[in-house]
Design a protein around this motif. Structure first.
Motif, PDB file in Angstrom:
ATOM      1  N   GLY A  63       0.821  -1.213   0.000  1.00 39.29           N
ATOM      2  CA  GLY A  63       0.000   0.000   0.000  1.00 39.29           C
ATOM      3  C   GLY A  63       0.849   1.254   0.000  1.00 39.29           C
ATOM      4  N   SER A  64       1.938   1.252   0.768  1.00 37.09           N
ATOM      5  CA  SER A  64       2.840   2.418   0.798  1.00 37.09           C
ATOM      6  C   SER A  64       3.479   2.658  -0.568  1.00 37.09           C
ATOM      7  N   ILE A  65       3.875   1.549  -1.214  1.00 38.51           N
ATOM      8  CA  ILE A  65       4.502   1.681  -2.539  1.00 38.51           C
ATOM      9  C   ILE A  65       3.508   2.238  -3.557  1.00 38.51           C
ATOM     10  N   VAL A  66       2.295   1.653  -3.566  1.00 37.68           N
ATOM     11  CA  VAL A  66       1.286   2.079  -4.545  1.00 37.68           C
ATOM     12  C   VAL A  66       0.895   3.536  -4.322  1.00 37.68           C
ATOM     13  N   TRP A  67       0.672   3.913  -3.056  1.00 34.56           N
ATOM     14  CA  TRP A  67       0.277   5.294  -2.781  1.00 34.56           C
ATOM     15  C   TRP A  67       1.395   6.283  -3.130  1.00 34.56           C
ATOM     16  N   THR A  68       2.635   5.891  -2.942  1.00 38.24           N
ATOM     17  CA  THR A  68       3.758   6.758  -3.329  1.00 38.24           C
ATOM     18  C   THR A  68       3.758   7.009  -4.828  1.00 38.24           C
ATOM     19  N   VAL A  69       3.556   5.940  -5.611  1.00 35.51           N
ATOM     20  CA  VAL A  69       3.509   6.070  -7.075  1.00 35.51           C
ATOM     21  C   VAL A  69       2.335   6.954  -7.500  1.00 35.51           C
ATOM     22  N   LEU A  70       1.163   6.719  -6.888  1.00 35.40           N
ATOM     23  CA  LEU A  70      -0.017   7.505  -7.251  1.00 35.40           C
ATOM     24  C   LEU A  70       0.153   8.976  -6.890  1.00 35.40           C
ATOM     25  N   GLN A  71       0.746   9.243  -5.722  1.00 37.17           N
ATOM     26  CA  GLN A  71       0.926  10.628  -5.300  1.00 37.17           C
ATOM     27  C   GLN A  71       1.929  11.364  -6.182  1.00 37.17           C
ATOM     28  N   ALA A  72       2.859  10.629  -6.787  1.00 39.29           N
ATOM     29  CA  ALA A  72       3.852  11.256  -7.665  1.00 39.29           C
ATOM     30  C   ALA A  72       3.393  11.308  -9.118  1.00 39.29           C
ATOM     31  N   SER A  73       2.297  10.633  -9.429  1.00 34.40           N
ATOM     32  CA  SER A  73       1.885  10.486 -10.830  1.00 34.40           C
ATOM     33  C   SER A  73       1.545  11.816 -11.498  1.00 34.40           C
ATOM     34  N   LEU A  74       0.955  12.750 -10.756  1.00 38.41           N
ATOM     35  CA  LEU A  74       0.528  14.012 -11.370  1.00 38.41           C
ATOM     36  C   LEU A  74       1.718  14.827 -11.856  1.00 38.41           C
ATOM     37  N   ILE A  75       2.763  14.923 -11.026  1.00 37.17           N
ATOM     38  CA  ILE A  75       3.942  15.677 -11.449  1.00 37.17           C
ATOM     39  C   ILE A  75       4.634  14.985 -12.617  1.00 37.17           C
ATOM     40  N   LEU A  76       4.575  13.653 -12.638  1.00 37.98           N
ATOM     41  CA  LEU A  76       5.163  12.919 -13.771  1.00 37.98           C
ATOM     42  C   LEU A  76       4.376  13.171 -15.053  1.00 37.98           C
ATOM     43  N   VAL A  77       3.056  13.221 -14.934  1.00 35.97           N
ATOM     44  CA  VAL A  77       2.220  13.541 -16.104  1.00 35.97           C
ATOM     45  C   VAL A  77       2.556  14.932 -16.617  1.00 35.97           C
ATOM     46  N   PHE A  78       2.681  15.900 -15.708  1.00 34.90           N
ATOM     47  CA  PHE A  78       3.042  17.262 -16.099  1.00 34.90           C
ATOM     48  C   PHE A  78       4.400  17.294 -16.786  1.00 34.90           C
ATOM     49  N   TYR A  79       5.356  16.542 -16.222  1.00 39.48           N
ATOM     50  CA  TYR A  79       6.710  16.536 -16.789  1.00 39.48           C
ATOM     51  C   TYR A  79       6.713  15.970 -18.203  1.00 39.48           C
ATOM     52  N   PHE A  80       6.057  14.811 -18.388  1.00 41.33           N
ATOM     53  CA  PHE A  80       6.078  14.170 -19.710  1.00 41.33           C
ATOM     54  C   PHE A  80       5.258  14.961 -20.725  1.00 41.33           C
ATOM     55  N   PHE A  81       4.206  15.617 -20.278  1.00 38.01           N
ATOM     56  CA  PHE A  81       3.441  16.464 -21.196  1.00 38.01           C
ATOM     57  C   PHE A  81       4.285  17.651 -21.639  1.00 38.01           C
ATOM     58  N   ASP A  82       4.994  18.277 -20.693  1.00 35.50           N
ATOM     59  CA  ASP A  82       5.869  19.407 -21.036  1.00 35.50           C
ATOM     60  C   ASP A  82       6.988  18.958 -21.971  1.00 35.50           C
ATOM     61  N   LEU A  83       7.548  17.771 -21.696  1.00 39.18           N
ATOM     62  CA  LEU A  83       8.606  17.239 -22.563  1.00 39.18           C
ATOM     63  C   LEU A  83       8.076  16.979 -23.967  1.00 39.18           C
ATOM     64  N   TRP A  84       6.873  16.430 -24.060  1.00 40.69           N
ATOM     65  CA  TRP A  84       6.254  16.150 -25.359  1.00 40.69           C
ATOM     66  C   TRP A  84       6.018  17.441 -26.139  1.00 40.69           C
ATOM     67  N   VAL A  85       5.510  18.482 -25.464  1.00 41.30           N
ATOM     68  CA  VAL A  85       5.254  19.771 -26.119  1.00 41.30           C
ATOM     69  C   VAL A  85       6.565  20.380 -26.608  1.00 41.30           C
TER      70      VAL A  85
END
Length: 349
Positions: free
Chosen positions: A122-144
């Protein structure tokens, strides 16, 4: 430090500040000093684990993705997720769970019970989920940014190709005109001086107006008229040529040196060495399209159509420029018979 880098750092800092505040305030509805401190500690641990996983993954991605080491990338991100999750669980155990065993909460099981697989997972999954938004922002910015770089590279490639094609047009034209002047000079023609003067006028156009990305179509028409006048001096009254404009074309802007190759081709393949022949040029506006028709008689010495493009740079050069300037948004048609040759060019305004 570049502005873009400053904006990026500021954006990331603001995101993590909001992330921490939201996490803390969302849990701080409880009453009591111990609980408030525990909520703050929990939010801080969540922040450390999520940020560690996010930036560790980003670093590992940049290290491997562009080298096409995809398997290494996947394994590395998986290990970083495990490490961040275990770190989060260990910090929560030390700063939160162990103090509970020695305080007013007497019914808490031993710390070993807290390390059961389902709690760690649960700790591992929640850590990944909590970091997912910044990762989405990063990859979207990289793609643009990559799209912008690709578009910039395409633009620079097209501009370089156009400059190369323009540089081919000008020597080609000068070569033909100098040949004409030489032809007259050999015969001590009285109009040789006037041809040199008109050539100088045309070179002035090439040095200044042809360097612009767009010029009024009327300027190119004036340029073509000067070119035709050069040919009139050479061929005399035997040359029959007419210009016709339909609709308002004076305010139209177009890339320079698009119409000239059609006129040059008409002279090269439509006018006999003695100067007998005719050329008709029609320029018209149809809604948002500029249409130029150039029709000429065919001299007995003219080459077959199959060899037209091989006989010089004119039409093949024009075709390449049109493809670079108006990809899939232009039309260049040719129609020939034994008596005449017709070229029709259509470009968007």
């Amino acid at each position: 430090m570049k502005k873009q880098k400053i904006y990026t750092i500021t954006g990331h800092a603001l995101y993590w500040l909001l992330f921490f505040l939201f996490d803390w305030l969302a849990m701080s509805g409880r009453i009591g000093k111990f609980e408030s401190r525990a909520d703050f500690t929990t939010a801080l641990i969540n922040f450390v684990a999520a940020a560690g996983f996010a930036y560790g993954s980003i670093y590992w991605f940049r290290l491997n993705w562009f080298r096409e080491q995809y398997l290494r990338l996947g394994i590395g991100v998986f290990i970083i997720a495990l490490f961040a999750g275990f770190l989060k669980h260990a910090l929560r155990t030390y700063f939160l769970y162990l103090p509970m065993l020695n305080t007013h909460i007497q019914d808490v099981a031993s710390w070993a019970n807290y390390w059961k697989p389902r709690y760690v997972t649960g700790s591992i999954v929640w850590t990944v989920l909590q970091a997912s938004l910044i990762l989405v922002f990063y990859f979207f910015d990289l793609w643009v940014r990559q799209l912008r770089q690709i578009e910039k590279a395409k633009r620079e490639k097209v501009e370089a190709e156009l400059e190369l094609l323009k540089s081919q047009v000008e020597p080609h034209f000068i070569f033909n005109t100098l040949n004409n002047i030489y032809y007259l000079a050999q015969k001590s023609h009285p109009n040789t001086g006037e041809m040199i003067y008109r050539l100088a006028q045309l070179l002035s156009f090439m040095l200044y107006d042809s360097r612009k990305s767009l010029i009024p179509i009327e300027k190119e028409m004036d340029y073509i008229r000067d070119y035709v006048n050069l040919e009139r001096i050479r061929y005399g009254e035997k040359l029959d040529i007419s210009f016709n404009e339909f609709g308002v074309v004076k305010d139209i802007l177009a890339p320079p040196l698009l119409l000239l190759p059609l006129i040059e081709n008409a002279f090269k393949h439509g006018i006999a060495p003695v100067g007998a022949g005719w050329i008709r040029v029609d320029v018209s506006r149809r809604d948002s399209t500029l249409v130029c028709k150039v029709e000429n008689s065919m001299s007995l010495e003219a080459k077959p159509l199959a060899n037209l493009e091989k006989s010089g740079l004119g039409l093949s050069n024009l075709s390449s420029r049109l493809e670079a300037l108006f990809p899939e948004n232009h039309e260049l048609k040719t129609l020939h018979s034994k008596e005449s040759f017709l070229a029709v060019l259509s470009i968007p305004i």
